[in-house]
Design an enzyme around this catalytic site. Structure first.
Site, PDB file in Angstrom:
ATOM      1  N   GLU A  97      39.704  38.664  77.992  1.00 14.40           N
ATOM      2  CA  GLU A  97      38.834  37.507  77.743  1.00 14.40           C
ATOM      3  C   GLU A  97      38.568  36.698  79.005  1.00 14.40           C
ATOM      4  O   GLU A  97      38.496  35.473  78.964  1.00 14.40           O
ATOM      5  CB  GLU A  97      39.396  36.622  76.624  1.00 14.40           C
ATOM      6  CG  GLU A  97      39.250  37.246  75.247  1.00 14.40           C
ATOM      7  CD  GLU A  97      39.236  36.239  74.115  1.00 14.40           C
ATOM      8  OE1 GLU A  97      38.938  35.052  74.364  1.00 14.40           O
ATOM      9  OE2 GLU A  97      39.537  36.644  72.973  1.00 14.40           O
ATOM     10  N   HIS A 112      46.748  32.265  73.433  1.00 15.58           N
ATOM     11  CA  HIS A 112      47.720  33.346  73.280  1.00 15.58           C
ATOM     12  C   HIS A 112      48.890  33.109  74.227  1.00 15.58           C
ATOM     13  O   HIS A 112      48.751  32.424  75.248  1.00 15.58           O
ATOM     14  CB  HIS A 112      47.098  34.712  73.614  1.00 15.58           C
ATOM     15  CG  HIS A 112      46.149  35.215  72.577  1.00 15.58           C
ATOM     16  ND1 HIS A 112      46.331  36.397  71.906  1.00 15.58           N
ATOM     17  CD2 HIS A 112      44.983  34.688  72.086  1.00 15.58           C
ATOM     18  CE1 HIS A 112      45.332  36.592  71.060  1.00 15.58           C
ATOM     19  NE2 HIS A 112      44.504  35.571  71.154  1.00 15.58           N
TER      20      HIS A 112
END
Length: 443
Positions: free
Chosen positions: A49, A272
């Site tokens: 990402e 995360h």
């Protein structure tokens, strides 16, 4: 193995949640991440990402002294988001884009616009050749009713195929990334069983991090508890997996994760948690490894093949469910398109009345005529695009189902050639880092 040589390798993996202008504190978090990576001693850094190439270039400049070798994998409308930084020289790279990755009309999820893929880099670690893979699979937005499950299963299928077919000459294999799958999910079991990859969290001698190795936790300030329901504490969906070879045994001596906060900073690196695995590579002569391998290979292969047949059958069933849904949606698009076309013909017939019957007036205002015509064309265009997309989805699902059918047939034939397992054979374990793949050829 008195002549075995030991090499230490530290691998880092993180989903950066780097959507410019949308992700919170994006530029500040990248700065924090760069500072941390400069201080630590990671050999390989696998990022997901990283949607903006500008952010990658900024990290590349900051990490130039500690990680001189890097690569950014480009794919899709906004990129693949995958990047790798390494202390060791990168000799070759390759990107494989998954054939299925969500739906363009589900724009609020956004997965389709990101070119979800698996990136491969071939590294030299001393005298060893390492295949390093980084990937990011389609997200799971609803655990109970997941419309993307067939897509994620196909992605896992293509991922394991890609790893098996590209890693044959490698001395070691490492896969890091956000798989968006729980440890016992179908795609995860398919990936690990078919490739022989080991989960560093399950194999590590020492662990320091979140409970149960979770990487998406409720204590992270960027996470809403609604996102992780029905799991109150969190999920484990990010992994570092590895596999050795006849030349190399791999041991995971230590693994850790971040814990939702960063000391001296107001927010964490991402939504995360980051993973770090310290691997120990023990090299030896292939003849020594082969003698150990023969002790367990024939005893364990039958069980592995039988397990993989069951997993593939389950995966094939899930793909068939996706096929049924895609066929139904294509039929709906076809039916709606025919109705739109019939409405357009009816409108044209009504519009032709003044020309066919002299002196007759236009039955309804021109504005209404144009608005209705515009609606008909919009219906036709939308249903045509949907039909094209669903046809492409069907072909991808059918291709994966055909491949699974062939693989299951091959494995069943292989299984029939094994002798009956002996009672004592279930007690044997393969050498560390040398998990067999059910696709390994018989000797």
């Amino acid at each position: 193995m008195a002549n075995a040589e030991s090499v230490r390798l530290q691998v880092f993996s993180l989903n950066c949640w780097g959507i410019r202008y949308l992700s919170k504190h994006c530029s500040q978090r990248y700065a924090m991440l760069g500072d941390m990576l400069c201080k630590k001693e990671h050999d390989i850094v696998l990022l997901q990402e990283v949607w903006s190439e500008k952010d990658y270039l900024s990290l590349k400049q900051k990490l130039a002294s500690c990680h001189p070798h890097s690569h950014y994998f480009k794919s899709g409308v906004i990129g693949s988001g995958l990047a790798i930084f390494s202390k060791h020289r990168i000799h070759d790279t390759f990107l494989y884009r998954y054939s299925l990755n969500g739906y363009p009309y589900m724009a609020h999820h956004g997965d389709w616009f990101g070119g979800k893929a698996v990136g491969m880099a071939v590294l030299s670690i001393g005298s060893l050749i390492a295949n390093i893979y980084v990937t990011h699979l389609h997200a799971e937005y609803c655990r109970d009713k997941d419309p993307y499950l067939p897509h994620r299963v196909v992605q896992a299928w293509e991922l394991q195929q890609f790893i098996r077919h590209t890693s044959a000459g490698a001395d070691l294999v490492i896969l890091g990334g956000d798989l968006n799958m729980h440890p016992q999910d179908l795609g995860n079991r398919l990936l690990r069983t078919s490739t022989g990859l080991r989960d560093s969290y399950l194999e590590t001698a020492k662990f320091d991090g979140c409970e149960d190795g979770m990487t998406l936790i409720a204590d992270n300030p960027f996470i809403s508890k609604n996102e992780i329901l029905p799991f109150e504490k969190g999920l484990r969906i990010d992994y570092i997996l590895y596999k050795g070879s006849p030349k190399v045994n791999i041991y995971c001596d230590y693994m850790c994760t971040t814990k939702g906060s960063v000391p001296d900073h107001p927010f964490p690196y991402s939504d995360h948690e980051a993973l770090t695995a310290e691997l120990r590579l023990e090299t030896h002569t292939p003849s020594e490894a082969q003698s150990d391998k023969k002790l367990w290979k024939h005893d364990s292969a039958a069980g592995k093949v039988a397990e993989l047949v069951d997993i593939m059958t389950e995966a094939r069933t899930e793909v068939k469910v996706g096929l049924h849904c895609a066929e139904r949606m294509r039929y709906t698009a076809t039916r709606t398109g025919v109705m739109g076309l019939a409405l357009l013909f009816l409108e044209l017939a009504i519009a032709a009345v003044p020309y066919l019957a002299l002196g007759a007036e236009q039955p309804f205002p021109l504005t209404s005529f144009y608005m209705l015509a515009g609606l008909c064309f919009a219906i036709l265009l939308t249903t045509f695009l949907l039909y094209i997309f669903k046809t492409m989805e069907l072909k991808s699902l059918q291709g994966a189902e055909d491949q699974m059918r062939l693989a299951i047939g091959s494995l069943q034939e292989k299984l029939r050639g094994f002798p009956l397992a002996q009672p004592h054979s279930t007690q044997r374990r393969p050498p560390e880092g040398l998990e067999p793949s059910a696709f390994d050829p018989e000797e």
